[in-house]
Design a protein around this motif. Structure first.
Motif, PDB file in Angstrom:
ATOM      1  N   LEU A  61      -3.617  11.865  -5.795  1.00  0.00           N
ATOM      2  CA  LEU A  61      -2.939  10.936  -6.270  1.00  0.00           C
ATOM      3  C   LEU A  61      -2.580  10.014  -5.063  1.00  0.00           C
ATOM      4  CD1 LEU A  61      -0.115  11.670  -8.876  1.00  0.00           C
ATOM      5  CD2 LEU A  61      -2.252  10.102  -9.140  1.00  0.00           C
ATOM      6  N   GLY A  62      -2.220  10.491  -4.028  1.00  0.00           N
ATOM      7  CA  GLY A  62      -1.929   9.622  -2.681  1.00  0.00           C
ATOM      8  C   GLY A  62      -3.125   9.395  -2.213  1.00  0.00           C
ATOM      9  N   GLN A  63      -4.213  10.123  -2.092  1.00  0.00           N
ATOM     10  CA  GLN A  63      -5.447   9.536  -1.656  1.00  0.00           C
ATOM     11  C   GLN A  63      -5.954   8.624  -2.486  1.00  0.00           C
ATOM     12  OE1 GLN A  63      -6.407  11.269   1.051  1.00  0.00           O
ATOM     13  NE2 GLN A  63      -8.318  10.015   1.135  1.00  0.00           N
ATOM     14  N   LEU A  64      -6.073   8.618  -3.791  1.00  0.00           N
ATOM     15  CA  LEU A  64      -6.290   7.634  -4.741  1.00  0.00           C
ATOM     16  C   LEU A  64      -5.780   6.311  -4.282  1.00  0.00           C
ATOM     17  CD1 LEU A  64      -8.376   7.039  -7.180  1.00  0.00           C
ATOM     18  CD2 LEU A  64      -6.238   7.602  -8.361  1.00  0.00           C
ATOM     19  N   LEU A  65      -4.472   6.500  -4.411  1.00  0.00           N
ATOM     20  CA  LEU A  65      -3.663   5.157  -4.091  1.00  0.00           C
ATOM     21  C   LEU A  65      -3.975   4.472  -2.814  1.00  0.00           C
ATOM     22  CD1 LEU A  65      -1.609   3.110  -4.800  1.00  0.00           C
ATOM     23  CD2 LEU A  65       0.175   4.314  -3.802  1.00  0.00           C
ATOM     24  N   HIS A  66      -4.270   5.410  -1.569  1.00  0.00           N
ATOM     25  CA  HIS A  66      -4.654   5.010  -0.551  1.00  0.00           C
ATOM     26  C   HIS A  66      -5.942   4.291  -0.386  1.00  0.00           C
ATOM     27  CE1 HIS A  66      -4.849   4.698   4.225  1.00  0.00           C
ATOM     28  NE2 HIS A  66      -6.012   5.297   3.866  1.00  0.00           N
ATOM     29  N   GLU A  67      -7.064   4.855  -0.908  1.00  0.00           N
ATOM     30  CA  GLU A  67      -8.393   4.538  -0.745  1.00  0.00           C
ATOM     31  C   GLU A  67      -8.542   3.524  -1.651  1.00  0.00           C
ATOM     32  OE1 GLU A  67     -10.663   8.015  -1.292  1.00  0.00           O
ATOM     33  OE2 GLU A  67     -10.369   8.729   0.594  1.00  0.00           O
ATOM     34  N   ARG A  68      -8.126   3.494  -2.932  1.00  0.00           N
ATOM     35  CA  ARG A  68      -8.629   2.655  -3.958  1.00  0.00           C
ATOM     36  C   ARG A  68      -7.623   1.452  -4.209  1.00  0.00           C
ATOM     37  NH1 ARG A  68     -11.577   5.330  -8.840  1.00  0.00           N
ATOM     38  NH2 ARG A  68     -12.841   3.381  -8.928  1.00  0.00           N
ATOM     39  N   GLY A  69      -6.609   1.619  -3.575  1.00  0.00           N
ATOM     40  CA  GLY A  69      -5.525   0.628  -3.477  1.00  0.00           C
ATOM     41  C   GLY A  69      -5.252  -0.264  -2.293  1.00  0.00           C
ATOM     42  N   LEU A  70      -4.627   0.700  -1.569  1.00  0.00           N
ATOM     43  CA  LEU A  70      -4.096  -0.029  -0.345  1.00  0.00           C
ATOM     44  C   LEU A  70      -5.225  -0.503   0.614  1.00  0.00           C
ATOM     45  CD1 LEU A  70      -0.816   1.939   0.018  1.00  0.00           C
ATOM     46  CD2 LEU A  70      -1.180  -0.332  -1.028  1.00  0.00           C
ATOM     47  N   THR A  71      -6.053   0.691   1.072  1.00  0.00           N
ATOM     48  CA  THR A  71      -7.135   0.405   1.964  1.00  0.00           C
ATOM     49  C   THR A  71      -8.025  -0.721   1.352  1.00  0.00           C
ATOM     50  OG1 THR A  71      -6.736   2.797   2.849  1.00  0.00           O
ATOM     51  CG2 THR A  71      -9.216   1.457   3.220  1.00  0.00           C
ATOM     52  N   TRP A  72      -8.150  -0.761   0.131  1.00  0.00           N
ATOM     53  CA  TRP A  72      -8.957  -1.872  -0.507  1.00  0.00           C
ATOM     54  C   TRP A  72      -8.695  -3.008   0.020  1.00  0.00           C
ATOM     55  CZ3 TRP A  72      -9.266  -5.457  -3.824  1.00  0.00           C
ATOM     56  CH2 TRP A  72     -10.555  -5.818  -4.295  1.00  0.00           C
ATOM     57  N   ILE A  73      -7.367  -3.209  -0.468  1.00  0.00           N
ATOM     58  CA  ILE A  73      -6.785  -4.255  -0.175  1.00  0.00           C
ATOM     59  C   ILE A  73      -6.582  -4.855   1.290  1.00  0.00           C
ATOM     60  CG2 ILE A  73      -4.318  -5.487  -0.171  1.00  0.00           C
ATOM     61  CD1 ILE A  73      -4.261  -4.324  -2.995  1.00  0.00           C
ATOM     62  N   GLU A  74      -6.426  -3.665   2.239  1.00  0.00           N
ATOM     63  CA  GLU A  74      -6.480  -4.095   3.667  1.00  0.00           C
ATOM     64  C   GLU A  74      -7.670  -4.401   4.194  1.00  0.00           C
ATOM     65  OE1 GLU A  74      -5.862  -1.285   7.678  1.00  0.00           O
ATOM     66  OE2 GLU A  74      -4.147  -1.300   5.929  1.00  0.00           O
ATOM     67  N   ASP A  75      -8.910  -3.987   3.425  1.00  0.00           N
ATOM     68  CA  ASP A  75     -10.034  -4.177   3.834  1.00  0.00           C
ATOM     69  C   ASP A  75     -10.336  -5.573   3.468  1.00  0.00           C
ATOM     70  OD1 ASP A  75     -10.607  -1.857   5.090  1.00  0.00           O
ATOM     71  OD2 ASP A  75     -11.670  -1.224   3.447  1.00  0.00           O
ATOM     72  N   ARG A  76     -10.213  -6.329   2.412  1.00  0.00           N
ATOM     73  CA  ARG A  76     -10.274  -7.378   1.819  1.00  0.00           C
ATOM     74  C   ARG A  76      -9.236  -8.693   2.681  1.00  0.00           C
ATOM     75  NH1 ARG A  76     -10.735 -10.397  -3.216  1.00  0.00           N
ATOM     76  NH2 ARG A  76     -12.339  -8.920  -3.776  1.00  0.00           N
ATOM     77  N   PHE A  77      -8.212  -8.242   3.085  1.00  0.00           N
ATOM     78  CA  PHE A  77      -7.298  -9.006   4.120  1.00  0.00           C
ATOM     79  C   PHE A  77      -8.211  -9.299   5.490  1.00  0.00           C
ATOM     80  CE2 PHE A  77      -2.987  -7.747   2.249  1.00  0.00           C
ATOM     81  CZ  PHE A  77      -3.141  -8.636   1.440  1.00  0.00           C
ATOM     82  N   ALA A  78      -8.876  -8.031   5.763  1.00  0.00           N
ATOM     83  CA  ALA A  78      -9.591  -8.151   7.145  1.00  0.00           C
ATOM     84  C   ALA A  78     -10.961  -9.269   7.146  1.00  0.00           C
ATOM     85  CB  ALA A  78      -9.944  -6.895   7.577  1.00  0.00           C
TER      86      ALA A  78
END
Length: 165
Positions: A88-105
């Motif tokens: 669950l934590g991995q999922l939120l990190h990869e498919r949520g927060l990291t994805w959004i961070e990548d979009r910001f970058a």
């Protein structure tokens, strides 16, 4: 399992054919919730706008989606249940927060190296600052929903990250 089958309009055996356990149903439900959050988070991004405006709109869309009541509840659930369900934590990190961070970058890169010399670092800092403040107060139940707070928070965060500020 009977409720799930009734809600889906299928036989209980069909549920077990697709999911081996209640845990698998729970994880699939959470996966879909995270995907819906990610879809909502950057819905306002418009590639035709200048990078600074896109960053503001994307940050506002993310924070608005993140501070919705269902997102807050989902985030609390993921944090509480990650020891039992590490995926669950991995999922939120990869498919949520990291994805959004990548979009910001990606958007920050469009601003140019002279404006934002390290877009990856900028994006990480932007997300970190957005996850504090208003989001943190909503998460802790200290502050109730306030659309104006989202705009004020984004303005404050972007001002703090401004190269000259």
């Amino acid at each position: 399992m009977d409720k799930v089958a009734r809600h889906a309009g299928v036989a209980r055996a069909s549920v077990y054919n697709n999911f081996g356990s209640k845990d698998e149903i729970f994880l699939a439900t959470m996966r879909r919730g995270i995907e819906r959050f990610t879809e909502r988070a950057l819905v306002g991004d418009d590639v035709s706008r200048p990078p600074d405006e896109r960053l503001r709109l994307s940050a506002t869309g993310f924070l608005a989606a993140a501070t919705e009541s269902d997102s807050i509840e989902m985030y609390r659930m993921v944090v509480a249940l990650t020891p039992r369900f590490p995926e669950l934590g991995q999922l939120l990190h990869e498919r949520g927060l990291t994805w959004i961070e990548d979009r910001f970058a990606k958007i920050a890169r469009l601003a140019g190296a002279e404006r934002i010399p390290d877009p990856v670092r900028f994006a990480a800092q932007l997300l970190a600052l957005l996850m504090g403040g208003y989001f943190g107060r909503r998460l802790l139940g200290i502050e109730s929903a306030d659309p104006g707070a989202v705009e004020r928070e984004v303005d404050s965060v972007l001002a703090a990250l401004a190269p000259d500020g």
